[in-house]
Design an enzyme around this catalytic site. Sequence first.
Site, short mmCIF file in Angstrom:
data_model
loop_
_atom_site.label_atom_id
_atom_site.label_comp_id
_atom_site.label_asym_id
_atom_site.label_seq_id
_atom_site.Cartn_x
_atom_site.Cartn_y
_atom_site.Cartn_z
N CYS A 113 0.82 -1.22 0.00
CA CYS A 113 0.00 0.00 0.00
C CYS A 113 0.85 1.27 0.00
O CYS A 113 0.35 2.35 -0.29
CB CYS A 113 -0.94 0.00 1.19
SG CYS A 113 -1.99 -1.45 1.19
N HIS A 244 -3.50 6.80 2.71
CA HIS A 244 -3.88 5.53 2.07
C HIS A 244 -5.24 5.12 2.62
O HIS A 244 -5.50 5.20 3.82
CB HIS A 244 -2.82 4.47 2.37
CG HIS A 244 -3.29 3.08 2.05
ND1 HIS A 244 -3.80 2.76 0.81
CD2 HIS A 244 -3.34 1.95 2.79
CE1 HIS A 244 -4.14 1.49 0.82
NE2 HIS A 244 -3.87 0.97 2.00
N ASN A 274 -10.07 -0.66 -0.20
CA ASN A 274 -8.61 -0.54 -0.20
C ASN A 274 -8.08 -1.02 -1.55
O ASN A 274 -8.21 -2.20 -1.89
CB ASN A 274 -8.05 -1.38 0.95
CG ASN A 274 -6.54 -1.35 1.05
OD1 ASN A 274 -5.86 -0.87 0.15
ND2 ASN A 274 -6.02 -1.88 2.14
N1 ACO Z 1 -18.13 -10.06 9.43
C1 ACO Z 1 -18.49 -10.29 10.70
N2 ACO Z 1 -17.61 -10.55 11.68
C2 ACO Z 1 -16.31 -10.57 11.36
C3 ACO Z 1 -15.85 -10.34 10.05
C4 ACO Z 1 -16.82 -10.08 9.06
N3 ACO Z 1 -16.49 -9.82 7.77
N4 ACO Z 1 -14.50 -10.41 10.04
C5 ACO Z 1 -14.12 -10.68 11.29
N5 ACO Z 1 -15.21 -10.78 12.10
C6 ACO Z 1 -15.25 -11.05 13.53
C7 ACO Z 1 -14.01 -11.72 14.04
O1 ACO Z 1 -14.09 -13.10 13.86
C8 ACO Z 1 -14.01 -11.31 15.50
O2 ACO Z 1 -14.92 -12.11 16.20
P1 ACO Z 1 -14.62 -12.57 17.72
O3 ACO Z 1 -14.58 -11.28 18.51
O4 ACO Z 1 -15.76 -13.46 18.03
O5 ACO Z 1 -13.27 -13.25 17.67
C9 ACO Z 1 -14.58 -9.89 15.47
O6 ACO Z 1 -15.29 -9.78 14.20
C10 ACO Z 1 -13.55 -8.80 15.55
O7 ACO Z 1 -12.48 -9.08 14.64
P2 ACO Z 1 -11.20 -8.17 14.53
O8 ACO Z 1 -10.25 -8.79 13.52
O9 ACO Z 1 -10.67 -7.86 15.87
O10 ACO Z 1 -11.88 -6.83 13.91
P3 ACO Z 1 -11.24 -5.43 13.65
O11 ACO Z 1 -12.00 -4.43 14.37
O12 ACO Z 1 -9.74 -5.44 13.84
O13 ACO Z 1 -11.53 -5.23 12.09
C11 ACO Z 1 -10.28 -5.28 10.01
C12 ACO Z 1 -10.96 -6.10 11.13
C13 ACO Z 1 -11.34 -4.50 9.30
C14 ACO Z 1 -9.59 -6.25 9.04
C15 ACO Z 1 -9.24 -4.33 10.63
O14 ACO Z 1 -8.43 -5.03 11.54
C16 ACO Z 1 -8.31 -3.63 9.62
O15 ACO Z 1 -8.74 -2.82 8.84
N6 ACO Z 1 -6.99 -3.91 9.71
C17 ACO Z 1 -5.94 -3.15 9.02
C18 ACO Z 1 -5.91 -3.33 7.54
C19 ACO Z 1 -4.75 -2.57 6.97
O16 ACO Z 1 -4.57 -1.38 7.21
N7 ACO Z 1 -3.86 -3.22 6.23
C20 ACO Z 1 -2.67 -2.56 5.75
C21 ACO Z 1 -2.80 -2.16 4.34
S1 ACO Z 1 -3.29 -3.48 3.29
C22 ACO Z 1 -1.94 -3.90 2.32
O17 ACO Z 1 -0.81 -3.55 2.50
C23 ACO Z 1 -2.21 -4.80 1.14
#
Ligand code: ACO
Length: 321
Positions: A113, A244, A274
Site C-alpha cells: 500500500c 492511504h 482498499n
Molecule cells: N463479518 C463479521 N464478523 C467478522 C468479520 C466479518 N467480515 N470479520 C471478522 N469478524 C469477527 C471476528 O471473527 C471477531 O470475532 P470474535 O470477537 O468473536 O473473535 C470480530 O469480528 C472482531 O475481529 P477483529 O479482527 O478484531 O476486527 P477489527 O475491528 O480489527 O476489524 C479489520 C478487522 C477490518 C480487518 C481491521 O483489523 C483492519 O482494517 N486492519 C488493518 C488493515 C490494513 O490497514 N492493512 C494494511 C494495508 S493493506 C496492504 O498492504 C495490502
Amino acid sequence: MYASFRSVGACVPDEIRDNQWFTQRLDTSDEWIIKRTGIKQRRIAKSDEQTSDLGVKAAQVAIKRANIDKKQIDLVICATISPDYMCMPSTACLIAQKLDLGHVMAFDISAACTGFIYALSIAKAFIESGMKKNVLIIGAEKLSNIVDYTDRTTCMLFGDGAGAAIISSTENKDEAIVDVQCSSDGSLNDLLMTPAVHSDELSCMQMKGNETFKIAVRTLTSDVQKIMEKNNYNNDDIDLFIPHQANYRIIKAVGEALGFKESQKVLTVEKYGNTSSASIPMAINECYEDGRLQPGTTMLLDAFGGGLTWGSAIMKFSPNI
Ligand code: ACO
C-alpha cells in the site's frame, strides 16, 4: 533540478461490488462491514482486464493532463502487488509497450500500500540527480485476483483500480516536491503476505488484521509528525491530507491524533475500498476532478502496508511548468 508533481489520472473499473455481494456469500453483515471499515462499495475489473490495462488507462489520463508528448517520458515505475505476471515481464514494461513509449526504462516496485509513495521517492531521486526528466509513476492493482473470497476477515476490504502521475523536472523551487520519506520493517513480514502468487490456495493475500490495524495507526501518526517537524510544517500549511485508504477507522484515528480538520481529510474508502498502491493516486485524482486540487494546493500523503512498509510525502500540485 527539482521534481514536481505535474498531473494525475485514474482508472475506476465499471463494476460496483456492494456489501450485499458479501452478505449473500459469507457470515457477515452490511452493518459490520460499514462499522468496522467504512466501506460500502468497491470496484472490480473485468475478467479480461489486467492490472496493466488499468494502469494504461490511468496513465493516458495523466499524460493528457500533463500536456506533454508521451515520447518525453523517460522512466516508467509501476507499484503493484497484483502484477499481470508473477515475476516477469514487469507490469511497467507491459504498460510502456501498450502506451507505445519506445525503449523507455521501466520497472515494477513491490511496497504494497506504500507503493505509490515509494515510486514518488524514486522518481524524485532520478529527476534531482539529472538522470531523468519526465517520470510516469503508476499504482495499479487487480486485487480481486489475489483476494481469498472465502476469508470474511479480509475479502470485503479490497477493490481494483489504478492511479498515475507525471513527475517532471523544474528549476523553480516553489514547484518542487518538498519531501518524501519511506521506511520498512521486515521483522513484521508475517502480518500481511501473499505466500505464493498465482498458484493454489497460497496465492491469496493473508492478513492479521487487528495487529496490523494497531501498528498502522501508531506508525502513520508518528511518520506524519516526523515529516512535518523535519520540514517545519504545521497543520495550517496543509490543504489536503490524503492518507492511504485502508479503513475509515484508521484514517479517523490518525486524523484525530494529528489534529486535522474534516475539511482537510480526503476519504474515498467508502466508494473504492482498499486498492493498495492505487488508493492515494485515485484519491488525488478525485480531488482534481471535484476541484479541491488546484495549482499550488499542498498535499500531505501517508501510507502503510505489507512488508511492512510505510511512508509520507509533502508536495504541491504544480501543473503549469
Ligand atoms: N463479518 C463479521 N464478523 C467478522 C468479520 C466479518 N467480515 N470479520 C471478522 N469478524 C469477527 C471476528 O471473527 C471477531 O470475532 P470474535 O470477537 O468473536 O473473535 C470480530 O469480528 C472482531 O475481529 P477483529 O479482527 O478484531 O476486527 P477489527 O475491528 O480489527 O476489524 C479489520 C478487522 C477490518 C480487518 C481491521 O483489523 C483492519 O482494517 N486492519 C488493518 C488493515 C490494513 O490497514 N492493512 C494494511 C494495508 S493493506 C496492504 O498492504 C495490502
